[in-house]
Design a protein around this motif. Sequence first.
Motif, PDB file in Angstrom:
ATOM      1  N   SER A   1      44.809  44.319  35.071  1.00  0.00           N
ATOM      2  CA  SER A   1      44.202  43.284  34.239  1.00  0.00           C
ATOM      3  C   SER A   1      45.056  42.020  34.316  1.00  0.00           C
ATOM      4  O   SER A   1      46.272  42.082  34.536  1.00  0.00           O
ATOM      5  N   LEU A   2      44.422  40.875  34.141  1.00  0.00           N
ATOM      6  CA  LEU A   2      45.104  39.597  34.276  1.00  0.00           C
ATOM      7  C   LEU A   2      45.397  38.992  32.902  1.00  0.00           C
ATOM      8  O   LEU A   2      44.706  39.285  31.924  1.00  0.00           O
ATOM      9  N   PRO A   3      46.421  38.150  32.816  1.00  0.00           N
ATOM     10  CA  PRO A   3      46.792  37.576  31.518  1.00  0.00           C
ATOM     11  C   PRO A   3      45.776  36.535  31.045  1.00  0.00           C
ATOM     12  O   PRO A   3      45.168  35.833  31.857  1.00  0.00           O
ATOM     13  N   ARG A   4      45.594  36.453  29.734  1.00  0.00           N
ATOM     14  CA  ARG A   4      44.735  35.414  29.189  1.00  0.00           C
ATOM     15  C   ARG A   4      45.418  34.052  29.225  1.00  0.00           C
ATOM     16  O   ARG A   4      44.766  33.017  29.289  1.00  0.00           O
ATOM     17  N   ASP A   5      46.735  34.061  29.172  1.00  0.00           N
ATOM     18  CA  ASP A   5      47.517  32.832  29.228  1.00  0.00           C
ATOM     19  C   ASP A   5      47.711  32.446  30.694  1.00  0.00           C
ATOM     20  O   ASP A   5      48.498  33.067  31.409  1.00  0.00           O
TER      21      ASP A   5
ATOM     22  N   LYS B   1      32.063  43.285  38.835  1.00  0.00           N
ATOM     23  CA  LYS B   1      31.421  44.158  39.821  1.00  0.00           C
ATOM     24  C   LYS B   1      32.432  44.945  40.644  1.00  0.00           C
ATOM     25  O   LYS B   1      32.064  45.883  41.352  1.00  0.00           O
ATOM     26  N   LEU B   2      33.693  44.538  40.571  1.00  0.00           N
ATOM     27  CA  LEU B   2      34.735  45.222  41.344  1.00  0.00           C
ATOM     28  C   LEU B   2      35.266  46.453  40.621  1.00  0.00           C
ATOM     29  O   LEU B   2      35.982  47.251  41.212  1.00  0.00           O
ATOM     30  N   PHE B   3      34.933  46.599  39.341  1.00  0.00           N
ATOM     31  CA  PHE B   3      35.385  47.745  38.537  1.00  0.00           C
ATOM     32  C   PHE B   3      36.903  47.912  38.618  1.00  0.00           C
ATOM     33  O   PHE B   3      37.421  48.980  38.945  1.00  0.00           O
TER      34      PHE B   3
ATOM     35  N   GLU C   1      37.886  45.586  48.592  1.00  0.00           N
ATOM     36  CA  GLU C   1      37.481  44.431  47.786  1.00  0.00           C
ATOM     37  C   GLU C   1      38.437  44.219  46.611  1.00  0.00           C
ATOM     38  O   GLU C   1      38.799  43.089  46.294  1.00  0.00           O
ATOM     39  N   GLN C   2      38.849  45.299  45.975  1.00  0.00           N
ATOM     40  CA  GLN C   2      39.787  45.188  44.859  1.00  0.00           C
ATOM     41  C   GLN C   2      41.126  44.616  45.337  1.00  0.00           C
ATOM     42  O   GLN C   2      41.726  43.779  44.668  1.00  0.00           O
ATOM     43  N   GLN C   3      41.580  45.061  46.493  1.00  0.00           N
ATOM     44  CA  GLN C   3      42.840  44.569  47.041  1.00  0.00           C
ATOM     45  C   GLN C   3      42.784  43.061  47.273  1.00  0.00           C
ATOM     46  O   GLN C   3      43.727  42.325  46.946  1.00  0.00           O
ATOM     47  N   ILE C   4      41.694  42.593  47.839  1.00  0.00           N
ATOM     48  CA  ILE C   4      41.540  41.163  48.113  1.00  0.00           C
ATOM     49  C   ILE C   4      41.556  40.369  46.820  1.00  0.00           C
ATOM     50  O   ILE C   4      42.236  39.342  46.697  1.00  0.00           O
TER      51      ILE C   4
END
Length: 255
Positions: free
Chosen positions: A77-81, A69-71, A130-133
């Motif tokens: 993007s975050l790592p899968r590992d 919802k934060l788009f 919100e994205q920053q948080i």
Amino acid sequence: DELHEAMMDQADLLLIVRREFCEEGPLLHPETKQKRFPHLHIFADYVDHFPAEEWYDRIVGPMLLQPKKLFLPMSVSLPRDESKLVVAYIDRQGSERFMPSAFHEWLLVQLLGNPDVHLLHLHMEDYTAEQQIYIASQADVMTGVHGNGLTHLLWMNPYAPTYIMEMFWETRFMLLFASLCRLKPQCRHRVIYGGVPFNTTTLNEELEWDIQSWFHPNYYTPEKFADWDEEGAKAYVNGIFQEALEAKRNRLHQK
């Protein structure tokens, strides 16, 4: 603004401090002769009572359940590992307060070339509140030059070891973010001051401290980026990343 308003509506107390009365030095303000506000001593008394986990759960918790919802842009993007160290570098090279270009470039090369690190190269003004948080909540290490961007350490995970690596270039050393780190028992604060590395870890271990003892002897840098130990600073930075990585992997191992 709406988010800040909602946070204030839920607050039991708002403390507004005039910064010029809180600077280190004589007890009396040089112009007004008013007594300075002993904010650090009051802050020290508050540390053990700050509900870091509850605050995190109430503000960040809902975002963790529905991050789509934060788009969020692909750049964050975050790592899968999950064993990778997530480093949030808050870039202020386009502002008046910045680090030497060569050190900035070296830092990026080190982070991008380390297979154990996932870099979030951030210009915080590009994201919504919100994205920053949310972004801050995902970081294991937050680094950048001294400035308001490091206030995002308040949203880092209080249930896990986290690190703040704060850099001072020309600016005099201040305890602002070292103090904020104390609100989170597992937060560790590290400093590079004009290229000279030292740490403020014991601020997390003692309620009382002597402010002056944390000032480096070279209180002001005579010339921008002059006479700093580049190799020592680089070794210190790499040591922090290694320490943070080991702390994260130890926590994951204990799960």
